[in-house]
Design a protein around this motif. Structure first.
Motif, short mmCIF file in Angstrom:
data_model
loop_
_atom_site.label_atom_id
_atom_site.label_comp_id
_atom_site.label_asym_id
_atom_site.label_seq_id
_atom_site.Cartn_x
_atom_site.Cartn_y
_atom_site.Cartn_z
N ASP A 1 0.94 -1.07 0.09
CA ASP A 1 -0.01 0.11 0.06
C ASP A 1 0.83 1.24 -0.09
OD1 ASP A 1 -2.29 -1.54 0.15
OD2 ASP A 1 -2.21 -1.56 2.46
N TRP A 2 1.92 1.29 1.04
CA TRP A 2 2.76 2.36 0.88
C TRP A 2 4.07 1.96 1.57
CZ3 TRP A 2 4.06 3.19 5.91
CH2 TRP A 2 2.98 2.97 6.94
N GLU A 3 5.04 2.55 1.33
CA GLU A 3 6.48 2.38 2.21
C GLU A 3 7.14 3.61 2.71
OE1 GLU A 3 9.33 0.64 -0.88
OE2 GLU A 3 7.67 -0.43 -1.38
N HIS A 4 7.88 3.51 3.40
CA HIS A 4 8.72 4.95 3.83
C HIS A 4 10.10 4.29 4.32
CE1 HIS A 4 9.44 8.48 5.90
NE2 HIS A 4 9.81 7.96 7.17
N ARG A 5 10.91 5.26 4.10
CA ARG A 5 12.21 5.32 4.79
C ARG A 5 12.59 6.68 4.85
NH1 ARG A 5 15.33 0.55 3.21
NH2 ARG A 5 14.48 -0.35 1.48
N PHE A 6 13.13 7.09 6.07
CA PHE A 6 13.62 8.46 6.32
C PHE A 6 14.56 8.93 5.41
CE2 PHE A 6 12.02 7.12 10.54
CZ PHE A 6 10.95 8.22 10.91
N GLU A 7 15.17 8.15 4.80
CA GLU A 7 16.25 8.38 3.74
C GLU A 7 16.87 7.17 3.26
OE1 GLU A 7 20.47 9.67 5.60
OE2 GLU A 7 18.92 11.15 6.39
N PRO A 8 17.49 7.32 1.91
CA PRO A 8 17.91 6.10 1.46
C PRO A 8 18.97 5.40 2.29
CG PRO A 8 17.96 7.98 -0.29
CD PRO A 8 17.50 8.50 1.08
N GLY A 9 18.96 3.99 2.20
CA GLY A 9 19.91 3.46 3.22
C GLY A 9 19.46 3.05 4.71
N LEU A 10 18.30 3.69 4.98
CA LEU A 10 17.82 3.54 6.62
C LEU A 10 16.71 2.54 6.26
CD1 LEU A 10 17.73 7.03 7.92
CD2 LEU A 10 19.28 5.51 8.45
N PRO A 11 16.56 1.97 7.40
CA PRO A 11 15.26 0.93 7.64
C PRO A 11 13.96 1.08 6.86
CG PRO A 11 16.51 1.05 9.56
CD PRO A 11 16.73 2.41 8.80
N SER B 1 -1.25 -5.09 2.28
CA SER B 1 -2.92 -5.83 2.75
C SER B 1 -3.07 -6.53 1.50
CB SER B 1 -3.47 -4.37 2.52
OG SER B 1 -3.68 -4.00 1.39
N LYS B 2 -4.20 -7.54 2.18
CA LYS B 2 -5.01 -8.41 1.34
C LYS B 2 -6.21 -8.37 1.66
CE LYS B 2 -4.48 -13.45 -0.03
NZ LYS B 2 -4.16 -13.10 -1.49
N ASP B 3 -7.09 -7.88 0.73
CA ASP B 3 -8.60 -7.76 1.16
C ASP B 3 -8.74 -6.61 2.43
OD1 ASP B 3 -9.50 -9.28 -1.24
OD2 ASP B 3 -9.10 -11.04 0.01
N GLY B 4 -9.12 -7.06 3.54
CA GLY B 4 -9.53 -6.56 4.49
C GLY B 4 -8.43 -6.58 5.72
N LEU C 1 4.96 -3.90 8.22
CA LEU C 1 6.32 -4.70 8.24
C LEU C 1 7.26 -3.56 8.65
CD1 LEU C 1 6.14 -7.02 4.94
CD2 LEU C 1 5.25 -7.42 7.45
N SER C 2 8.39 -3.80 9.47
CA SER C 2 9.25 -2.81 9.98
C SER C 2 10.89 -3.51 10.06
CB SER C 2 8.89 -2.28 11.26
OG SER C 2 9.80 -1.25 11.62
N GLU C 3 11.64 -2.91 9.27
CA GLU C 3 13.03 -3.46 9.81
C GLU C 3 13.75 -2.55 10.61
OE1 GLU C 3 15.13 -4.28 5.48
OE2 GLU C 3 14.77 -2.18 5.88
N HIS C 4 12.79 -1.62 11.54
CA HIS C 4 13.50 -0.76 12.62
C HIS C 4 13.28 -1.71 13.80
CE1 HIS C 4 13.11 3.38 10.86
NE2 HIS C 4 12.09 2.72 9.88
N HIS C 5 14.45 -1.79 14.46
CA HIS C 5 14.72 -2.44 15.83
C HIS C 5 14.01 -2.35 16.88
CE1 HIS C 5 17.61 0.50 16.99
NE2 HIS C 5 17.26 -0.21 18.34
N GLY C 6 13.46 -1.06 17.04
CA GLY C 6 12.58 -0.63 18.15
C GLY C 6 11.26 -0.95 18.18
N ASP C 7 10.72 -1.22 16.79
CA ASP C 7 9.29 -1.10 16.50
C ASP C 7 8.74 -2.51 17.23
OD1 ASP C 7 9.15 1.40 15.32
OD2 ASP C 7 9.02 0.35 13.26
N CYS C 8 9.34 -3.57 17.12
CA CYS C 8 8.62 -4.91 17.54
C CYS C 8 9.93 -5.89 17.77
CB CYS C 8 7.51 -5.15 16.83
SG CYS C 8 7.90 -5.00 14.90
N CYS C 9 9.53 -7.11 18.30
CA CYS C 9 10.13 -8.07 18.20
C CYS C 9 10.14 -9.16 17.09
CB CYS C 9 10.15 -8.69 19.56
SG CYS C 9 10.82 -7.75 20.89
N PRO C 10 11.08 -10.01 16.53
CA PRO C 10 10.71 -11.16 15.86
C PRO C 10 9.88 -12.13 16.64
CG PRO C 10 12.90 -11.25 16.21
CD PRO C 10 12.48 -9.90 16.99
#
Length: 122
Positions: A31-41, A47-50, A55-64
């Motif tokens: 749907d959309w994607e974001h990086r603060f600048e090139p090379g950053l997470p 989405s699929k239907d509802g 998904l985040s590469e940022h280590h502080g957002d969540c745990c695997p």
């Protein structure tokens, strides 16, 4: 008081593997994607239907290693689609649950478990 939908955030470590799994294999759309600048997470919404996931590469957002359940009224067709896809790292099975529904669990490349279920909440 009312509450809205929940949007889980799942930890990813490799953009190429994440896209191969979530987009190519499971059939989600970006749907959309974001990086603060090139090379950053990377942080993106898929989405699929509802069903909406972040998904985040940022280590502080969540745990695997998260586990989540996703309801679907087309579990058997989705199961057949995934097994026909030829994805080399997953051939999910389906399990009859004691309460009468069926579940199909698929692990992503980062240790997160997605259980697709025919149990529909009301």
């Amino acid at each position: 008081m009312s509450f809205g939908k929940t949007t889980p955030i799942l930890r990813i470590f490799d953009e190429v593997k994440a896209r191969e799994f979530y987009i190519d294999f499971l059939g989600f759309c970006v749907d959309w994607e974001h990086r603060f600048e090139p090379g950053l997470p990377l942080y993106l919404q898929i989405s699929k239907d509802g069903c909406v996931l972040h998904l985040s590469e940022h280590h502080g957002d969540c745990c695997p290693g998260a586990a989540l359940r996703i309801e679907t009224d087309e579990l058997e067709a989705f199961h057949q689609q995934l097994n026909a896809a030829g994805y080399p790292y997953a051939k999910p099975g389906m399990e009859e649950m004691p309460w009468g529904s069926k579940d199909m669990t698929v692990a992503d490349p980062f240790g997160n478990r997605l259980t697709f279920t025919s149990a529909i909440s009301t």
